[in-house]
Design a protein around this motif. Structure first.
Motif, mmCIF file in Angstrom:
data_model
loop_
_atom_site.group_PDB
_atom_site.id
_atom_site.type_symbol
_atom_site.label_atom_id
_atom_site.label_comp_id
_atom_site.label_asym_id
_atom_site.label_seq_id
_atom_site.Cartn_x
_atom_site.Cartn_y
_atom_site.Cartn_z
ATOM 1 N N ASP A 1 24.349 35.626 32.823
ATOM 2 C CA ASP A 1 25.486 36.453 33.244
ATOM 3 C C ASP A 1 25.991 36.035 34.626
ATOM 4 O O ASP A 1 27.201 35.883 34.837
ATOM 5 N N SER A 2 25.072 35.864 35.568
ATOM 6 C CA SER A 2 25.470 35.445 36.915
ATOM 7 C C SER A 2 26.058 34.041 36.902
ATOM 8 O O SER A 2 26.949 33.716 37.692
ATOM 9 N N LEU A 3 25.560 33.227 35.993
ATOM 10 C CA LEU A 3 26.072 31.863 35.853
ATOM 11 C C LEU A 3 27.556 31.879 35.503
ATOM 12 O O LEU A 3 28.363 31.150 36.090
ATOM 13 N N GLN A 4 27.923 32.735 34.560
ATOM 14 C CA GLN A 4 29.322 32.823 34.146
ATOM 15 C C GLN A 4 30.204 33.366 35.268
ATOM 16 O O GLN A 4 31.340 32.916 35.460
ATOM 17 N N VAL A 5 29.677 34.329 36.023
ATOM 18 C CA VAL A 5 30.439 34.891 37.145
ATOM 19 C C VAL A 5 30.694 33.818 38.199
ATOM 20 O O VAL A 5 31.812 33.675 38.708
ATOM 21 N N PHE A 6 29.653 33.043 38.508
ATOM 22 C CA PHE A 6 29.819 32.020 39.536
ATOM 23 C C PHE A 6 30.740 30.899 39.066
ATOM 24 O O PHE A 6 31.554 30.385 39.844
ATOM 25 N N LYS A 7 30.631 30.499 37.802
ATOM 26 C CA LYS A 7 31.511 29.446 37.286
ATOM 27 C C LYS A 7 32.968 29.895 37.339
ATOM 28 O O LYS A 7 33.858 29.108 37.679
ATOM 29 N N ALA A 8 33.212 31.165 37.013
ATOM 30 C CA ALA A 8 34.580 31.693 37.084
ATOM 31 C C ALA A 8 35.079 31.675 38.528
ATOM 32 O O ALA A 8 36.229 31.299 38.802
ATOM 33 N N HIS A 9 34.205 32.075 39.457
ATOM 34 C CA HIS A 9 34.556 32.044 40.883
ATOM 35 C C HIS A 9 34.842 30.614 41.338
ATOM 36 O O HIS A 9 35.831 30.356 42.047
ATOM 37 N N LEU A 10 33.997 29.690 40.908
ATOM 38 C CA LEU A 10 34.151 28.292 41.298
ATOM 39 C C LEU A 10 35.474 27.728 40.796
ATOM 40 O O LEU A 10 36.218 27.079 41.543
ATOM 41 N N HIS A 11 35.797 27.996 39.549
ATOM 42 C CA HIS A 11 37.046 27.485 38.982
ATOM 43 C C HIS A 11 38.262 28.125 39.651
ATOM 44 O O HIS A 11 39.284 27.462 39.849
ATOM 45 N N THR A 12 38.148 29.407 40.012
ATOM 46 C CA THR A 12 39.247 30.080 40.713
ATOM 47 C C THR A 12 39.503 29.422 42.063
ATOM 48 O O THR A 12 40.655 29.155 42.440
ATOM 49 N N GLU A 13 38.427 29.157 42.800
ATOM 50 C CA GLU A 13 38.570 28.545 44.125
ATOM 51 C C GLU A 13 39.056 27.101 44.021
ATOM 52 O O GLU A 13 39.843 26.644 44.858
ATOM 53 N N ILE A 14 38.603 26.386 42.998
ATOM 54 C CA ILE A 14 39.054 25.005 42.810
ATOM 55 C C ILE A 14 40.548 24.970 42.511
ATOM 56 O O ILE A 14 41.275 24.098 42.997
ATOM 57 N N ASN A 15 41.015 25.941 41.729
ATOM 58 C CA ASN A 15 42.442 25.997 41.395
ATOM 59 C C ASN A 15 43.308 26.268 42.620
ATOM 60 O O ASN A 15 44.507 25.968 42.625
ATOM 61 N N LYS A 16 42.709 26.855 43.662
ATOM 62 C CA LYS A 16 43.456 27.121 44.893
ATOM 63 C C LYS A 16 43.608 25.865 45.749
ATOM 64 O O LYS A 16 44.446 25.821 46.644
ATOM 65 N N LEU A 17 42.773 24.874 45.462
ATOM 66 C CA LEU A 17 42.803 23.648 46.250
ATOM 67 C C LEU A 17 43.955 22.752 45.805
ATOM 68 O O LEU A 17 44.492 22.882 44.711
ATOM 69 N N ASP A 18 44.280 21.822 46.644
ATOM 70 C CA ASP A 18 45.392 20.909 46.363
ATOM 71 C C ASP A 18 44.907 19.730 45.528
ATOM 72 O O ASP A 18 44.950 18.571 45.941
ATOM 73 N N ILE A 19 44.392 20.043 44.331
ATOM 74 C CA ILE A 19 43.953 18.995 43.414
ATOM 75 C C ILE A 19 44.457 19.347 42.032
ATOM 76 O O ILE A 19 44.719 20.506 41.718
ATOM 77 N N GLN A 20 44.591 18.333 41.194
ATOM 78 C CA GLN A 20 45.060 18.544 39.832
ATOM 79 C C GLN A 20 43.887 18.455 38.880
ATOM 80 O O GLN A 20 43.046 17.572 38.996
ATOM 81 N N THR A 21 43.817 19.386 37.952
ATOM 82 C CA THR A 21 42.777 19.348 36.930
ATOM 83 C C THR A 21 43.427 19.385 35.566
ATOM 84 O O THR A 21 44.503 19.956 35.380
ATOM 85 N N THR A 22 42.766 18.758 34.621
ATOM 86 C CA THR A 22 43.264 18.729 33.248
ATOM 87 C C THR A 22 42.218 19.340 32.347
ATOM 88 O O THR A 22 41.058 18.940 32.381
ATOM 89 N N SER A 23 42.594 20.287 31.539
ATOM 90 C CA SER A 23 41.635 20.954 30.664
ATOM 91 C C SER A 23 41.169 20.006 29.581
ATOM 92 O O SER A 23 41.849 19.048 29.218
ATOM 93 N N TYR A 24 39.993 20.309 29.025
ATOM 94 C CA TYR A 24 39.467 19.510 27.918
ATOM 95 C C TYR A 24 40.399 19.610 26.727
ATOM 96 O O TYR A 24 40.982 20.641 26.475
#
Length: 282
Positions: free
Chosen positions: A259-282
C-alpha cells in the motif's frame, strides 16, 4: 575419431554463431539479473534510454520506470555510486538520471566496474553478446523454468515473523558513527561522476526513498543526509521533495508495504511530472 571431432566442432561453431545472431537481433528482456548482469543489460543494450534510475535494492523494490525508454539500474547491497559510475564510464548518457540517496555510504561495487570495463574484452562483448554473463545459455534455461513455476503458482511466499527483531538490529547498526572520511570520499566520487554527466547534458535529480522513521533518524542517515545536502545543494542540483503528511509503513524497516509502495510511486510520478522533462507512457 577425427571425423567425429571435426563434426562436433563444426556443430558447436554453428550453434554459437546462430545463438549470437539471435541475441543480436532479439536481445533477451525481463530477466532476473545479478549486479554484473544488470550492468551488462544497460551498457550493451542497443536502446538509448531517456530516463534511468540508479540506487540500491530500495529503488529496485519500487521499480519506478516512467516510460518505455526507462531503465532501473539498481544494485542491492550497494547503491547509486555504482550505477552513476557505470553510466559515466559507458558514456551511454540518458536525458534524465534519478539518483536514490539512501545508501550512498555503501560506495562503489568495484567488482562490477572491473568486470564490465576490462579493456581486454569490452569491444568483443559489443559484437559477441553470447559471451555476456547475462546471456549464458544455462541461465536462460533457469529463467524459463522459473517463469514456468511462477506462472503455475509454485512459488511460495514465506512472511517473516521477526520484522521487529530485524528493525532492532538495523537500529543498532545504523546508529553507529559512520566513517566520515570514507563517506566524504564516496560522495566526492559521486559528485565527480554526476558533474561529468551534467556537462554532457544529462539532468540529474536526487530522491530519497522513505523508510521507517526510527531508521531515518538513525545517526548514519542523518550524517549522510547532511553531507549530501552540503555537496548537492538545491541549485544547480535538483531534489524530489519528500511526501509530507503521510506515514509510510514498511515490511522490515526498509522496504515499503504494497500500500505504501503505491502511495510513494504516485507521489514520485506526480513530482516527476512537475519537472521540465518529457515522459512517454508505455
Amino acid at each position: 575419431m577425427i571425423y567425429e571431432l571435426t563434426l562436433f566442432c563444426i556443430t558447436l561453431i554453428c550453434f554459437l554463431g546462430i545463438y549470437n545472431l539471435l541475441l543480436y537481433i532479439l536481445p533477451v528482456r525481463n530477466m532476473y539479473y545479478d549486479d554484473i548482469e544488470r550492468a551488462e543489460a544497460y551498457v550493451f543494450s542497443r536502446c538509448a534510454f531517456d530516463h534511468v534510475f540508479v540506487g540500491s535494492g530500495l529503488i529496485g523494490h519500487i521499480d519506478p520506470r516512467i516510460s518505455g525508454k526507462s531503465f532501473n539500474l539498481y544494485f542491492p547491497y550497494y547503491g547509486s555510486c555504482t550505477g552513476v559510475q557505470v553510466i559515466a564510464l559507458s558514456n551511454k548518457i540518458p536525458k534524465v538520471l534519478f539518483v536514490e540517496t539512501n545508501f550512498i555510504c555503501k560506495g562503489t561495487n568495484e567488482q562490477v566496474i572491473a568486470n564490465l570495463f576490462s579493456t581486454r574484452y569490452l569491444r568483443i562483448k559489443k559484437v559477441l553478446p553470447l559471451i555476456l554473463r547475462k546471456n549464458n545459455p544455462l541461465k536462460l534455461i533457469k529463467q524459463v523454468l522459473r517463469a514456468f513455476k511462477l506462472e503455475n503458482g509454485f512459488n511460495s511466499t514465506v512472511k517473516s515473523n521477526t520484522a521487529q527483531v530485524e528493525i532492532e538490529v538495523l537500529i543498532e547498526l545504523f546508529n553507529r558513527t559512520p566513517d566520515l572520511q570514507k563517506l566524504r570520499s564516496d560522495i566526492a566520487c559521486l559528485k565527480k561522476n554526476v558533474d561529468i554527466l551534467s556537462e554532457k547534458g544529462c539532468k540529474v535529480i536526487f530522491l530519497e526513498i522513505p523508510i521507517d522513521p526510527i531508521l531515518s533518524n538513525a545517526r548514519l542517515f542523518q550524517v549522510q543526509y547532511a553531507e549530501l545536502k552540503k555537496t548537492f545543494r538545491e541549485k544547480p542540483y535538483r531534489w524530489i521533495p519528500d511526501h509530507k503528511g503521510h506515514y509510510f509503513q514498511t515490511e522490515d524497516g526498509l522496504h515499503l508495504t504494497s500500500d505504501s509502495l503505491q502511495v510513494f510511486k504516485a507521489h514520485l510520478h506526480t513530482e516527476i511530472n512537475k519537472l521540465d522533462i518529457q515522459t512517454t507512457s508505455y
